[in-house]
Write a protein that holds these residues in place. Sequence first.
Motif, short mmCIF file in Angstrom:
data_model
loop_
_atom_site.label_atom_id
_atom_site.label_comp_id
_atom_site.label_asym_id
_atom_site.label_seq_id
_atom_site.Cartn_x
_atom_site.Cartn_y
_atom_site.Cartn_z
N VAL A 64 45.48 40.50 7.31
CA VAL A 64 45.15 39.37 8.19
C VAL A 64 43.65 39.31 8.42
N ALA A 65 43.04 40.47 8.65
CA ALA A 65 41.60 40.52 8.90
C ALA A 65 40.80 39.94 7.75
N LYS A 66 41.31 40.11 6.52
CA LYS A 66 40.58 39.67 5.33
C LYS A 66 41.01 38.27 4.87
N ALA A 67 41.93 37.63 5.57
CA ALA A 67 42.40 36.29 5.20
C ALA A 67 41.43 35.22 5.68
N ALA A 68 41.54 34.04 5.11
CA ALA A 68 40.70 32.92 5.54
C ALA A 68 41.03 32.57 6.99
N PRO A 69 40.01 32.36 7.82
CA PRO A 69 40.25 32.05 9.24
C PRO A 69 40.54 30.58 9.46
N ASP A 70 41.63 30.11 8.88
CA ASP A 70 41.93 28.68 8.93
C ASP A 70 43.23 28.35 9.67
N GLY A 71 43.84 29.38 10.27
CA GLY A 71 45.06 29.14 11.02
C GLY A 71 46.33 29.20 10.20
N TYR A 72 46.20 29.51 8.90
CA TYR A 72 47.38 29.54 8.04
C TYR A 72 47.85 30.95 7.70
N THR A 73 47.12 31.96 8.17
CA THR A 73 47.57 33.35 8.05
C THR A 73 47.46 34.01 9.41
N LEU A 74 48.59 34.50 9.90
CA LEU A 74 48.66 35.21 11.17
C LEU A 74 49.27 36.58 10.93
N GLY A 75 49.20 37.44 11.91
CA GLY A 75 49.81 38.75 11.81
C GLY A 75 50.70 39.04 12.99
N PHE A 76 51.73 39.86 12.75
CA PHE A 76 52.59 40.32 13.84
C PHE A 76 52.64 41.84 13.75
N ALA A 77 52.23 42.52 14.81
CA ALA A 77 52.15 43.98 14.79
C ALA A 77 52.08 44.52 16.21
N ALA A 78 52.30 45.82 16.32
CA ALA A 78 51.97 46.51 17.56
C ALA A 78 50.46 46.57 17.68
N ILE A 79 49.96 46.91 18.85
CA ILE A 79 48.51 46.95 19.02
C ILE A 79 47.91 48.27 18.52
N SER A 80 48.74 49.22 18.09
CA SER A 80 48.22 50.51 17.63
C SER A 80 47.17 50.40 16.53
N PRO A 81 47.33 49.49 15.53
CA PRO A 81 46.29 49.39 14.51
C PRO A 81 44.92 49.00 15.08
N LEU A 82 44.89 48.41 16.26
CA LEU A 82 43.62 48.03 16.88
C LEU A 82 43.19 49.02 17.96
N ALA A 83 44.16 49.60 18.66
CA ALA A 83 43.84 50.41 19.85
C ALA A 83 44.00 51.91 19.65
N LEU A 84 44.63 52.32 18.55
CA LEU A 84 44.87 53.75 18.32
C LEU A 84 44.28 54.22 17.00
N ALA A 282 45.60 34.64 25.68
CA ALA A 282 44.95 35.48 24.67
C ALA A 282 43.96 36.43 25.34
N ALA A 283 43.31 35.97 26.39
CA ALA A 283 42.34 36.82 27.10
C ALA A 283 43.03 38.02 27.75
N ASP A 284 44.20 37.78 28.34
CA ASP A 284 44.96 38.88 28.94
C ASP A 284 45.37 39.89 27.87
N PHE A 285 45.81 39.38 26.72
CA PHE A 285 46.23 40.25 25.62
C PHE A 285 45.04 41.09 25.14
N ALA A 286 43.89 40.46 25.01
CA ALA A 286 42.68 41.18 24.58
C ALA A 286 42.32 42.28 25.57
N ARG A 287 42.46 42.00 26.86
CA ARG A 287 42.16 43.01 27.88
C ARG A 287 43.12 44.19 27.79
N GLN A 288 44.39 43.90 27.54
CA GLN A 288 45.37 44.98 27.40
C GLN A 288 45.02 45.87 26.22
N ILE A 289 44.62 45.26 25.12
CA ILE A 289 44.25 46.03 23.94
C ILE A 289 43.03 46.90 24.22
#
Length: 308
Positions: A64-84, A282-289
Amino acid sequence: MAGGAVAQSAWPSRPIRIVVAYPPGGVSDAVARALADKLAPALGQPVVIENKAGASGSIGVDAVAKAAPDGYTLGFAAISPLALNPHLGKSPFDPAKDIVPVASVMVSPVLLLATPATDAKDFNELLARARAKPGAVRWATSGPASLGHIMLEQLKAAARVDITHVPYKGGGQQMNDALSGQFEVLSINASGAVMQHIQAGKLRPLAVGAPTRLDTLPAVPTLAELGFASANLSSLFGVFAPAGTPAPVLQRLNAEINKALALPDLRARLIASDNVPTGGSAADFARQIATESEHNARIIKAANIRAE
């Protein structure tokens, strides 16, 4: 400016892909597919699921991080890849620069289960045995530096007990060994299969890592109730997008995800699998992460946790 507004207002004009960072067939995959089924009619385009599992979710989130930022690729995951994972040198992307949170979706509780290797009646009795015989109680997790391992280290520090960590690399072998009593306790995310073993009396729930007690296990206390708030951890899952995705697209996605999570049938499906619907900004989610990332960094440093 008008051209940009027209381009954004036309989104989406083709199918949207959600990269699920885990294998097909699990609870997270099922939830992502159920969410996609709700988003498709709301957005007026097909929403397709692509599974990219591996490296504790980092492979899928990296795609997802390497995909085009055009709204056509999203990701679904736990926050561990970002926070752990990044604190262990395991991240192929920069969580702060390459990924943006869109919306949280659910909290997946972590169950602490006694196996046939112990007849401890509750969690306090298990701790008493750990104090009486340091190292004799064995705790299995899904691997070094996993959420279960973080919980164990927090518990050991708070309760001042010596418990032996038994790391696994796959849930299947871990469950087989649990049922045959190869260790005393395991930490594992709630799922239908796990609940079946509990209902059959093969595994006994001692505590749960969750914001509140589970409706399906009302007699089982949370770790916070038992006095171990620092170890009362659970898996937070959500939707992510590549950094640079247009703000109007992110706002629309957040709104539609929140609407989907408010639907009674989707909420019922989540709750039936012992997951807790979340949602929010989204801001609340970012704060939790960010909060969990800081928390994990402290634990990893204090306990000298290393990834294999």
